[in-house]
Design a protein around this motif. Sequence first.
Motif, PDB file in Angstrom:
ATOM      1  N   ASN A 174       0.564  -1.371  -0.498  1.00 14.32           N
ATOM      2  CA  ASN A 174       0.272  -0.098   0.178  1.00 14.32           C
ATOM      3  C   ASN A 174       0.511   0.802  -0.424  1.00 14.32           C
ATOM      4  O   ASN A 174       1.328   1.456   1.238  1.00 14.32           O
ATOM      5  CB  ASN A 174      -1.157  -0.253   1.038  1.00 14.32           C
TER       6      ASN A 174
ATOM      7  N   ALA B  50       0.267   4.133   2.141  1.00 14.45           N
ATOM      8  CA  ALA B  50       1.017   4.590   3.698  1.00 14.45           C
ATOM      9  C   ALA B  50       2.108   4.822   3.369  1.00 14.45           C
ATOM     10  O   ALA B  50       2.324   5.424   4.759  1.00 14.45           O
ATOM     11  CB  ALA B  50       0.667   2.955   4.227  1.00 14.45           C
TER      12      ALA B  50
ATOM     13  N   THR C 211       2.071   8.938   4.553  1.00 12.43           N
ATOM     14  CA  THR C 211       0.783   9.702   4.895  1.00 12.43           C
ATOM     15  C   THR C 211       2.162   9.977   6.590  1.00 12.43           C
ATOM     16  O   THR C 211       2.547   9.466   7.136  1.00 12.43           O
ATOM     17  CB  THR C 211      -0.088   8.925   6.079  1.00 12.43           C
TER      18      THR C 211
END
Length: 138
Positions: A130, A133, A136
């Motif tokens: 992902n 991620a 973030t």
Amino acid sequence: MITYDTDTAALDTSDLQGFFVGWPSPPSPARHLAVLRGSHLAVLARDSGTGRVVGFVNLISDGVLTAFVPWLEVLPEYHGQGIGSELVRRVLAAAEAEGLYSVDLACDPGLRPYYERLGMRPLQAMGVRNYDALRTED
């Protein structure tokens, strides 16, 4: 001269600049710092002349039987000096890895010969990525 230590307490995001070259979505410095501090063990390589962090490896583990090495990075201008190999040797020889049933890592096919020279054996692996991620912020 390169020195090695495991103390991540004094690190801040400014110590972690220039890593993850070529990654499709590199982690933010804040995420990078959180990963190193949250690891079972992180080994840092520093240029003793500048104090700069020039490489790192981290180990995550259940502390009983298994561990995984998710990241090994050396700044591009320090490649070819044996720093990555020394980081791997140190993390595998650490008390935190001693006596474990398995210490695994996943790598791209082109890196297999590198890790084989360090005593690792090829395994089959599967995973999910992902990439969002990584970006973030906490």
